[in-house]
Design a protein around this motif. Structure first.
Motif, PDB file in Angstrom:
ATOM      1  N   LEU A 197       0.819  -1.200   0.000  1.00  0.00           N
ATOM      2  CA  LEU A 197       0.000   0.000   0.000  1.00  0.00           C
ATOM      3  C   LEU A 197       0.856   1.253   0.000  1.00  0.00           C
ATOM      4  O   LEU A 197       0.524   2.238  -0.662  1.00  0.00           O
ATOM      5  CB  LEU A 197      -0.937  -0.011   1.214  1.00  0.00           C
ATOM      6  N   HIS A 198       1.949   1.221   0.737  1.00  0.00           N
ATOM      7  CA  HIS A 198       2.836   2.376   0.763  1.00  0.00           C
ATOM      8  C   HIS A 198       3.464   2.589  -0.611  1.00  0.00           C
ATOM      9  O   HIS A 198       3.594   3.720  -1.087  1.00  0.00           O
ATOM     10  CB  HIS A 198       3.902   2.170   1.828  1.00  0.00           C
ATOM     11  N   ARG A 199       3.869   1.517  -1.244  1.00  0.00           N
ATOM     12  CA  ARG A 199       4.426   1.627  -2.591  1.00  0.00           C
ATOM     13  C   ARG A 199       3.397   2.195  -3.547  1.00  0.00           C
ATOM     14  O   ARG A 199       3.722   2.950  -4.465  1.00  0.00           O
ATOM     15  CB  ARG A 199       4.907   0.260  -3.077  1.00  0.00           C
ATOM     16  N   LEU A 200       2.140   1.808  -3.353  1.00  0.00           N
ATOM     17  CA  LEU A 200       1.061   2.320  -4.188  1.00  0.00           C
ATOM     18  C   LEU A 200       0.959   3.839  -4.081  1.00  0.00           C
ATOM     19  O   LEU A 200       0.774   4.545  -5.077  1.00  0.00           O
ATOM     20  CB  LEU A 200      -0.267   1.682  -3.784  1.00  0.00           C
ATOM     21  N   ILE A 201       1.098   4.357  -2.858  1.00  0.00           N
ATOM     22  CA  ILE A 201       1.013   5.799  -2.635  1.00  0.00           C
ATOM     23  C   ILE A 201       2.153   6.517  -3.355  1.00  0.00           C
ATOM     24  O   ILE A 201       1.949   7.528  -4.033  1.00  0.00           O
ATOM     25  CB  ILE A 201       1.052   6.113  -1.131  1.00  0.00           C
ATOM     26  N   ASP A 204       1.595   6.208  -7.231  1.00  0.00           N
ATOM     27  CA  ASP A 204       0.531   7.080  -7.714  1.00  0.00           C
ATOM     28  C   ASP A 204       0.913   8.549  -7.586  1.00  0.00           C
ATOM     29  O   ASP A 204       0.548   9.377  -8.421  1.00  0.00           O
ATOM     30  CB  ASP A 204      -0.763   6.817  -6.941  1.00  0.00           C
ATOM     31  N   GLY A 205       1.653   8.871  -6.500  1.00  0.00           N
ATOM     32  CA  GLY A 205       2.101  10.245  -6.331  1.00  0.00           C
ATOM     33  C   GLY A 205       3.033  10.671  -7.446  1.00  0.00           C
ATOM     34  O   GLY A 205       2.935  11.785  -7.973  1.00  0.00           O
ATOM     35  N   ALA A 206       3.952   9.789  -7.820  1.00  0.00           N
ATOM     36  CA  ALA A 206       4.880  10.089  -8.908  1.00  0.00           C
ATOM     37  C   ALA A 206       4.144  10.195 -10.234  1.00  0.00           C
ATOM     38  O   ALA A 206       4.415  11.096 -11.052  1.00  0.00           O
ATOM     39  CB  ALA A 206       5.949   8.998  -8.986  1.00  0.00           C
ATOM     40  N   THR A 245      -9.183  14.340 -12.788  1.00  0.00           N
ATOM     41  CA  THR A 245      -9.224  12.934 -13.179  1.00  0.00           C
ATOM     42  C   THR A 245      -8.150  12.122 -12.452  1.00  0.00           C
ATOM     43  O   THR A 245      -8.417  11.039 -11.919  1.00  0.00           O
ATOM     44  CB  THR A 245      -9.032  12.794 -14.697  1.00  0.00           C
ATOM     45  N   MET A 246      -6.925  12.643 -12.419  1.00  0.00           N
ATOM     46  CA  MET A 246      -5.834  11.920 -11.771  1.00  0.00           C
ATOM     47  C   MET A 246      -6.044  11.832 -10.265  1.00  0.00           C
ATOM     48  O   MET A 246      -5.702  10.820  -9.647  1.00  0.00           O
ATOM     49  CB  MET A 246      -4.501  12.595 -12.084  1.00  0.00           C
ATOM     50  N   THR A 247      -6.615  12.878  -9.663  1.00  0.00           N
ATOM     51  CA  THR A 247      -6.898  12.822  -8.231  1.00  0.00           C
ATOM     52  C   THR A 247      -7.936  11.757  -7.922  1.00  0.00           C
ATOM     53  O   THR A 247      -7.819  11.011  -6.944  1.00  0.00           O
ATOM     54  CB  THR A 247      -7.389  14.194  -7.729  1.00  0.00           C
ATOM     55  N   SER A 248      -8.972  11.671  -8.747  1.00  0.00           N
ATOM     56  CA  SER A 248      -9.987  10.629  -8.567  1.00  0.00           C
ATOM     57  C   SER A 248      -9.379   9.247  -8.716  1.00  0.00           C
ATOM     58  O   SER A 248      -9.680   8.333  -7.936  1.00  0.00           O
ATOM     59  CB  SER A 248     -11.118  10.817  -9.586  1.00  0.00           C
ATOM     60  N   ARG A 249      -8.506   9.084  -9.707  1.00  0.00           N
ATOM     61  CA  ARG A 249      -7.848   7.799  -9.908  1.00  0.00           C
ATOM     62  C   ARG A 249      -6.960   7.437  -8.713  1.00  0.00           C
ATOM     63  O   ARG A 249      -6.901   6.278  -8.291  1.00  0.00           O
ATOM     64  CB  ARG A 249      -7.007   7.841 -11.180  1.00  0.00           C
ATOM     65  N   LEU A 250      -6.267   8.433  -8.165  1.00  0.00           N
ATOM     66  CA  LEU A 250      -5.398   8.193  -7.019  1.00  0.00           C
ATOM     67  C   LEU A 250      -6.193   7.640  -5.839  1.00  0.00           C
ATOM     68  O   LEU A 250      -5.802   6.660  -5.203  1.00  0.00           O
ATOM     69  CB  LEU A 250      -4.689   9.497  -6.648  1.00  0.00           C
ATOM     70  N   LEU A 252      -9.262   6.315  -5.985  1.00  0.00           N
ATOM     71  CA  LEU A 252      -9.926   5.065  -6.365  1.00  0.00           C
ATOM     72  C   LEU A 252      -8.964   3.893  -6.256  1.00  0.00           C
ATOM     73  O   LEU A 252      -9.334   2.809  -5.777  1.00  0.00           O
ATOM     74  CB  LEU A 252     -10.466   5.181  -7.791  1.00  0.00           C
ATOM     75  N   ASN A 253      -7.720   4.077  -6.670  1.00  0.00           N
ATOM     76  CA  ASN A 253      -6.716   3.026  -6.532  1.00  0.00           C
ATOM     77  C   ASN A 253      -6.492   2.664  -5.076  1.00  0.00           C
ATOM     78  O   ASN A 253      -6.299   1.495  -4.723  1.00  0.00           O
ATOM     79  CB  ASN A 253      -5.389   3.480  -7.158  1.00  0.00           C
TER      80      ASN A 253
END
Length: 287
Positions: A197-201, A204-206, A245-250, A252-253
């Motif tokens: 989950l941390h890697r996901l953050i 997605d942040g990058a 859009t990217m914020t929503s995707r972040l 949602l992921n």
């Protein structure tokens, strides 16, 4: 105006309309293709009652409703006052939309830093400065700076007004750069081995920064280009739609990985802490 100048001016307006449609289309299309994931990850789970879930719906709903309101307006010829009111509404919607995105980024970084109040107040201060610059650039000295254009509800900007409006996007880019840097800093301080989950953050942040920064930089450049073919703010709608859009995707992921989108573990358990997790836990402890 010579026929060549008129043709170039018309081409610039046509490109402006196409770029406007491109941004709106991406926003609406993403709503459609992610609706099923939204229902599965949020509507039918506890995630819709979490902090991240609330902000997801705020961002998603505001972007969609304002997108509908401004989608076709530039293509119709209205009176000067009507077009001026539309322009002011559009700029207000842009400021609010970017403010929503900024709040989400602030809470996300605040959670990653273990609910450190110093981080929160620092980011709120920086965010307040960004909002102040955006409001100033949209309202200060705008009288007489715009002339209505033919071919729809469009306004041309003089050089001073264009440079002033660019300031809001430049401050936003600086804020995104700060958030990205702070995300990388916390990632370097902690081992990411086994922290899915941390890697996901971090990932997605990058990804968010890369796409949004590129869109914002290109949009900023249009404010400084003196050309009939490229109008100032040509990519404003596109950049704003990409940000929403990217914020929503972040978010949602995040909810696809975690059942509720948040975990209620203490801040020191960083092996499983994720964005909004420590914030939610703090709210529960206060209750």
């Amino acid at each position: 105006m010579t026929p060549a100048d008129a043709s170039q001016d018309a081409s610039g307006l046509l490109l402006l309309d196409y770029l406007h449609l491109l941004g709106i289309t991406i926003l609406f299309w993403d709503h459609i293709i992610t609706l099923d994931n939204e229902i599965k990850s949020l509507w039918t789970r506890r995630g819709k009652h979490s902090l991240s879930g609330y902000w997801f719906f705020v961002n998603r709903t505001f972007a969609f409703t304002t997108g509908v309101a401004v989608a076709g307006f530039p293509f119709f010829g209205f009176g000067y006052e009507t077009c001026r009111n539309y322009s002011l509404f559009r700029e207000f919607a842009l400021v609010v939309s970017q403010a929503i995105t900024g709040v989400i980024m602030i809470v996300r970084v605040y959670a990653l830093y273990g609910r450190d109040k110093r981080i929160l107040w620092f980011l709120l201060g920086v965010g307040g400065c960004v909002v102040g610059v955006s409001v100033w650039s949209a309202t200060a000295g705008q009288t007489g700076s715009r002339a209505e254009l033919e071919g729809g509800c469009h306004f041309d900007l003089n050089t001073a007004a264009a440079h002033r409006l660019a300031g809001s996007w430049e401050s936003l880019f600086a804020f995104d750069l700060l958030v990205f840097g702070m995300t990388l800093r916390i990632a370097r301080k902690q081992s990411l081995a086994g922290m899915n989950l941390h890697r996901l953050i971090v990932r997605d942040g990058a990804l968010y920064f890369g796409i949004i920064a590129l869109a914002n930089l290109v949009n900023i450049m249009t404010y400084y280009v003196d050309s009939q073919s490229i109008r100032p703010a040509s990519l404003t709608t596109f950049a704003n739609c990409m940000s929403a859009t990217m914020t929503s995707r972040l978010l949602l992921n995040l909810h696809e990985e975690a059942d509720t989108g948040v975990l209620t573990l203490p801040p020191d358990q960083t092996d499983t802490s994720i964005a909004f997790a420590t914030v939610e836990q703090g709210a529960e402890e206060e209750v």
